[in-house]
Design a protein around this motif. Structure first.
Motif, PDB file in Angstrom:
ATOM      1  N   ARG A 176     -16.319   4.323   9.517  1.00  0.00           N
ATOM      2  CA  ARG A 176     -17.532   4.520  10.320  1.00  0.00           C
ATOM      3  C   ARG A 176     -17.502   3.699  11.604  1.00  0.00           C
ATOM      4  NH1 ARG A 176     -21.408   4.294   4.949  1.00  0.00           N
ATOM      5  NH2 ARG A 176     -21.202   6.496   4.387  1.00  0.00           N
ATOM      6  N   ASN A 177     -16.477   2.888  11.770  1.00  0.00           N
ATOM      7  CA  ASN A 177     -16.313   2.117  13.000  1.00  0.00           C
ATOM      8  C   ASN A 177     -15.051   2.523  13.765  1.00  0.00           C
ATOM      9  OD1 ASN A 177     -18.456  -0.190  13.337  1.00  0.00           O
ATOM     10  ND2 ASN A 177     -18.045  -0.046  11.134  1.00  0.00           N
ATOM     11  N   GLY A 178     -14.601   3.758  13.514  1.00  0.00           N
ATOM     12  CA  GLY A 178     -13.560   4.334  14.354  1.00  0.00           C
ATOM     13  C   GLY A 178     -12.157   4.346  13.796  1.00  0.00           C
ATOM     14  N   THR A 179     -11.920   3.665  12.669  1.00  0.00           N
ATOM     15  CA  THR A 179     -10.581   3.654  12.083  1.00  0.00           C
ATOM     16  C   THR A 179     -10.403   4.894  11.226  1.00  0.00           C
ATOM     17  OG1 THR A 179     -10.508   1.235  12.034  1.00  0.00           O
ATOM     18  CG2 THR A 179      -8.983   2.400  10.593  1.00  0.00           C
ATOM     19  N   THR A 180      -9.397   5.689  11.525  1.00  0.00           N
ATOM     20  CA  THR A 180      -9.135   6.885  10.725  1.00  0.00           C
ATOM     21  C   THR A 180      -7.923   6.722   9.814  1.00  0.00           C
ATOM     22  OG1 THR A 180      -7.918   7.869  12.575  1.00  0.00           O
ATOM     23  CG2 THR A 180     -10.254   8.436  12.357  1.00  0.00           C
ATOM     24  N   THR A 181      -7.049   5.774  10.120  1.00  0.00           N
ATOM     25  CA  THR A 181      -5.882   5.479   9.288  1.00  0.00           C
ATOM     26  C   THR A 181      -5.714   3.966   9.247  1.00  0.00           C
ATOM     27  OG1 THR A 181      -4.802   7.536   9.971  1.00  0.00           O
ATOM     28  CG2 THR A 181      -3.404   5.868   8.960  1.00  0.00           C
ATOM     29  N   MET A 182      -5.353   3.427   8.085  1.00  0.00           N
ATOM     30  CA  MET A 182      -5.226   1.972   7.980  1.00  0.00           C
ATOM     31  C   MET A 182      -4.199   1.583   6.931  1.00  0.00           C
ATOM     32  SD  MET A 182      -8.963   1.426   6.186  1.00  0.00           S
ATOM     33  CE  MET A 182      -9.082  -0.297   6.626  1.00  0.00           C
ATOM     34  N   LEU A 183      -3.700   0.354   7.064  1.00  0.00           N
ATOM     35  CA  LEU A 183      -2.840  -0.266   6.058  1.00  0.00           C
ATOM     36  C   LEU A 183      -3.636  -1.333   5.328  1.00  0.00           C
ATOM     37  CD1 LEU A 183       0.607  -0.788   7.847  1.00  0.00           C
ATOM     38  CD2 LEU A 183      -0.167   1.173   6.489  1.00  0.00           C
ATOM     39  N   ALA A 184      -3.624  -1.293   4.013  1.00  0.00           N
ATOM     40  CA  ALA A 184      -4.241  -2.345   3.208  1.00  0.00           C
ATOM     41  C   ALA A 184      -3.386  -3.595   3.319  1.00  0.00           C
ATOM     42  CB  ALA A 184      -4.333  -1.896   1.752  1.00  0.00           C
ATOM     43  N   THR A 185      -3.945  -4.645   3.898  1.00  0.00           N
ATOM     44  CA  THR A 185      -3.163  -5.852   4.172  1.00  0.00           C
ATOM     45  C   THR A 185      -3.456  -6.914   3.126  1.00  0.00           C
ATOM     46  OG1 THR A 185      -3.235  -5.302   6.522  1.00  0.00           O
ATOM     47  CG2 THR A 185      -2.557  -7.535   5.937  1.00  0.00           C
ATOM     48  N   THR A 186      -2.383  -7.416   2.519  1.00  0.00           N
ATOM     49  CA  THR A 186      -2.499  -8.430   1.482  1.00  0.00           C
ATOM     50  C   THR A 186      -2.448  -9.819   2.101  1.00  0.00           C
ATOM     51  OG1 THR A 186      -0.112  -8.498   1.084  1.00  0.00           O
ATOM     52  CG2 THR A 186      -1.395  -6.884  -0.176  1.00  0.00           C
ATOM     53  N   MET A 187      -2.606 -10.821   1.248  1.00  0.00           N
ATOM     54  CA  MET A 187      -2.521 -12.229   1.657  1.00  0.00           C
ATOM     55  C   MET A 187      -1.448 -12.931   0.837  1.00  0.00           C
ATOM     56  SD  MET A 187      -4.683 -13.074   4.082  1.00  0.00           S
ATOM     57  CE  MET A 187      -4.839 -14.858   3.901  1.00  0.00           C
ATOM     58  N   THR A 188      -1.031 -14.100   1.297  1.00  0.00           N
ATOM     59  CA  THR A 188      -0.141 -14.937   0.498  1.00  0.00           C
ATOM     60  C   THR A 188      -0.834 -15.264  -0.819  1.00  0.00           C
ATOM     61  OG1 THR A 188       1.034 -15.858   2.395  1.00  0.00           O
ATOM     62  CG2 THR A 188       0.964 -17.193   0.389  1.00  0.00           C
ATOM     63  N   ALA A 189      -0.183 -14.895  -1.919  1.00  0.00           N
ATOM     64  CA  ALA A 189      -0.787 -14.998  -3.241  1.00  0.00           C
ATOM     65  C   ALA A 189       0.328 -14.938  -4.276  1.00  0.00           C
ATOM     66  CB  ALA A 189      -1.783 -13.847  -3.462  1.00  0.00           C
ATOM     67  N   PRO A 190       0.024 -15.185  -5.549  1.00  0.00           N
ATOM     68  CA  PRO A 190       1.048 -14.988  -6.589  1.00  0.00           C
ATOM     69  C   PRO A 190       1.533 -13.550  -6.601  1.00  0.00           C
ATOM     70  CG  PRO A 190      -0.861 -16.164  -7.476  1.00  0.00           C
ATOM     71  CD  PRO A 190      -1.247 -15.689  -6.109  1.00  0.00           C
ATOM     72  N   ARG A 191       2.772 -13.353  -7.016  1.00  0.00           N
ATOM     73  CA  ARG A 191       3.322 -12.001  -7.022  1.00  0.00           C
ATOM     74  C   ARG A 191       2.434 -11.050  -7.826  1.00  0.00           C
ATOM     75  NH1 ARG A 191       9.150  -9.649  -9.314  1.00  0.00           N
ATOM     76  NH2 ARG A 191       8.593  -7.456  -8.930  1.00  0.00           N
ATOM     77  N   GLU A 192       1.888 -11.521  -8.939  1.00  0.00           N
ATOM     78  CA  GLU A 192       1.088 -10.635  -9.781  1.00  0.00           C
ATOM     79  C   GLU A 192      -0.112 -10.080  -9.009  1.00  0.00           C
ATOM     80  OE1 GLU A 192       1.636 -13.994 -10.735  1.00  0.00           O
ATOM     81  OE2 GLU A 192       3.582 -13.326 -11.508  1.00  0.00           O
ATOM     82  N   ALA A 193      -0.729 -10.908  -8.178  1.00  0.00           N
ATOM     83  CA  ALA A 193      -1.891 -10.467  -7.408  1.00  0.00           C
ATOM     84  C   ALA A 193      -1.487  -9.437  -6.354  1.00  0.00           C
ATOM     85  CB  ALA A 193      -2.574 -11.658  -6.748  1.00  0.00           C
ATOM     86  N   ILE A 194      -0.346  -9.650  -5.703  1.00  0.00           N
ATOM     87  CA  ILE A 194       0.137  -8.685  -4.719  1.00  0.00           C
ATOM     88  C   ILE A 194       0.507  -7.380  -5.413  1.00  0.00           C
ATOM     89  CG2 ILE A 194       1.881  -8.222  -2.956  1.00  0.00           C
ATOM     90  CD1 ILE A 194       2.045 -11.274  -2.521  1.00  0.00           C
ATOM     91  N   ASP A 195       1.163  -7.484  -6.566  1.00  0.00           N
ATOM     92  CA  ASP A 195       1.515  -6.291  -7.334  1.00  0.00           C
ATOM     93  C   ASP A 195       0.274  -5.475  -7.695  1.00  0.00           C
ATOM     94  OD1 ASP A 195       4.196  -6.928  -7.254  1.00  0.00           O
ATOM     95  OD2 ASP A 195       4.293  -7.674  -9.314  1.00  0.00           O
ATOM     96  N   ARG A 196      -0.790  -6.166  -8.098  1.00  0.00           N
ATOM     97  CA  ARG A 196      -2.014  -5.462  -8.467  1.00  0.00           C
ATOM     98  C   ARG A 196      -2.597  -4.709  -7.280  1.00  0.00           C
ATOM     99  NH1 ARG A 196      -3.048 -10.139 -11.575  1.00  0.00           N
ATOM    100  NH2 ARG A 196      -4.348 -11.028  -9.914  1.00  0.00           N
ATOM    101  N   ALA A 197      -2.576  -5.365  -6.107  1.00  0.00           N
ATOM    102  CA  ALA A 197      -3.115  -4.705  -4.911  1.00  0.00           C
ATOM    103  C   ALA A 197      -2.296  -3.473  -4.547  1.00  0.00           C
ATOM    104  CB  ALA A 197      -3.156  -5.689  -3.745  1.00  0.00           C
ATOM    105  N   ILE A 198      -0.982  -3.573  -4.600  1.00  0.00           N
ATOM    106  CA  ILE A 198      -0.127  -2.428  -4.270  1.00  0.00           C
ATOM    107  C   ILE A 198      -0.361  -1.284  -5.255  1.00  0.00           C
ATOM    108  CG2 ILE A 198       2.275  -1.647  -4.146  1.00  0.00           C
ATOM    109  CD1 ILE A 198       2.970  -4.463  -3.071  1.00  0.00           C
TER     110      ILE A 198
END
Length: 407
Positions: A110-132
């Motif tokens: 609703r603020n103009g973005t039509t395509t985006m990448l979900a950006t993760t943060m430095t975190a344990p591998r398990e947390a990054i895996d869950r986000a992916i």
């Protein structure tokens, strides 16, 4: 038989890839563009010809009933593509839930973005895996807002001394086996990885990423000019939030920034919010990287769209005051509360880019970098109906994602 859903936008300044058309026309049929350009060159009438060319099978008596929108001298331009965004509307991509992702994609859509990448943060591998895994699952459904194209893994392969708001507890050297597992389990989903190119193991890892079409981006780095150039030789193709969390330009030590500015192989992200980078510094970068190598990003966090207050980013406490995000402990900036439409307006009004130049930064350039320019990022027949309607004073009037109106 089902009639095609037609939209015809008239009386617009239409931003095409290499031209701005005054009093132009854009025609949408369902999820794609069938015409964008000069009114006098449009098939007469444009939408009827478009239907015929796409094998219209609806009721012939109603085939000419299109929704007609008069832009009244406003602007039609490609939807924004945000390669670096952590969250918004109170949700974070590290939450790894469909509810969070619906909130984020609706808010930024609703603020103009039509395509985006979900950006993760430095975190344990398990947390990054869950986000992916959560992004992969979310993409299988009907996404209600912006199209969630894939994942940008920011960290944990960064330099501790230049970590910014990345959690130092989880910073590690490049882990090729992690990336191999992501690519095996979710082919093509991870689109970008931010890392410090000077740390041990970075160069072969960058080469591996480049060979698989994953954007390797330099960020949170103490790298020298020479190290950045060596990384580009191995396939590094982007700089994460240029100027921020990287070595600066000195006349005897050009640093990461000097290499980013002068190496034509490297795209440069920029956060255009007036807090991360002075407008004059953005002007300098634009002179070096336009027309094809400057990319507008938001780096927005969960606090985007919410009041000032206390928040969290990557497990670290963040304070938002007057819209500026900083770590509670220290003075480091911690993402932004920026939206794509506000970043775009800033590039035009404060930095002085033309509408066409700003559109390239916000849409065309990230589309080319992500390898999706054949289907989005510019207005052309056959491409996805990902576009925006702005008023003459750049107020957002409508957003279409694959032909679906969000406002």
């Amino acid at each position: 038989m089902k009639n095609r859903h037609l939209t015809r936008i008239v009386g617009a300044n239409v931003i095409l890839e290499n031209e701005v058309v005054e009093n132009g026309i854009v025609v949408l049929a369902d999820d794609h563009i069938v015409y964008a350009g000069h009114a006098e060159s449009a098939p007469p009438p444009a939408y009827e010809a478009a239907i015929g060319s796409h094998h219209y099978e609806g009721d012939p008596e109603h085939k000419d009933q299109a929704v007609v929108i008069d832009a009244e001298g406003g602007w039609v331009l490609p939807g924004f593509i945000d390669m670096h965004v952590h969250g918004g509307g109170g949700a974070d991509f590290m939450d790894a839930t469909s509810e969070a992702y619906e909130t984020i994609t609706r808010f930024h859509g609703r603020n103009g973005t039509t395509t985006m990448l979900a950006t993760t943060m430095t975190a344990p591998r398990e947390a990054i895996d869950r986000a992916i895994a959560a992004v992969a699952a979310f993409r299988t459904g009907d996404m209600p807002g912006a199209d969630l194209l894939g994942v940008h893994v920011e960290g944990p392969f960064v330099n501790t001394d230049w970590r910014g708001a990345q959690n130092p507890a989880y910073i590690v050297p490049p882990q090729p086996e992690w990336a191999e597992a992501w690519e095996r389990d979710y082919p093509g989903l991870v689109r970008q990885i931010t890392l410090a190119p000077e740390i041990d193991g970075a160069l072969p890892f960058i080469q591996w990423l480049n060979e698989r079409g994953i954007v390797a981006s330099s960020g949170h780095t103490a790298g020298t000019y020479e190290q950045l150039v060596a990384a580009a030789d191995h396939g590094l193709r982007q700089a994460t939030h240029t100027y921020n969390a990287m070595t600066g330009l000195h006349h005897r030590k050009p640093g990461t920034l000097g290499a980013v500015m002068t190496d034509e192989r490297v795209y440069a992200e920029i956060i255009a919010d007036g807090h991360h980078v002075h407008p004059a510094a953005i002007q300098v970068l634009a002179k070096m990287k336009l027309p094809n190598r400057l990319i507008m990003i938001t780096d927005a966090i969960a606090a985007a769209g919410l009041p000032d207050g206390d928040y969290e980013l990557g497990g670290l406490p963040v304070v938002v005051k007057e819209g500026v995000c900083k770590l509670r402990d220290g003075d480091s900036l911690a993402g932004s509360t920026l939206t794509s439409i506000n970043a775009f307006r800033y590039l035009v009004r404060e930095v002085g880019l033309t509408m066409a130049e700003a559109s390239r930064c916000a849409s065309g350039n990230p589309a080319r970098q992500l390898g999706i320019a054949d289907r989005t990022g510019t207005l052309a027949a056959g491409k996805a109906a990902d576009l925006l309607l702005l008023s003459p004073d750049l107020e957002l009037q409508q957003v279409w994602v694959k032909g679906r109106a969000l406002l």
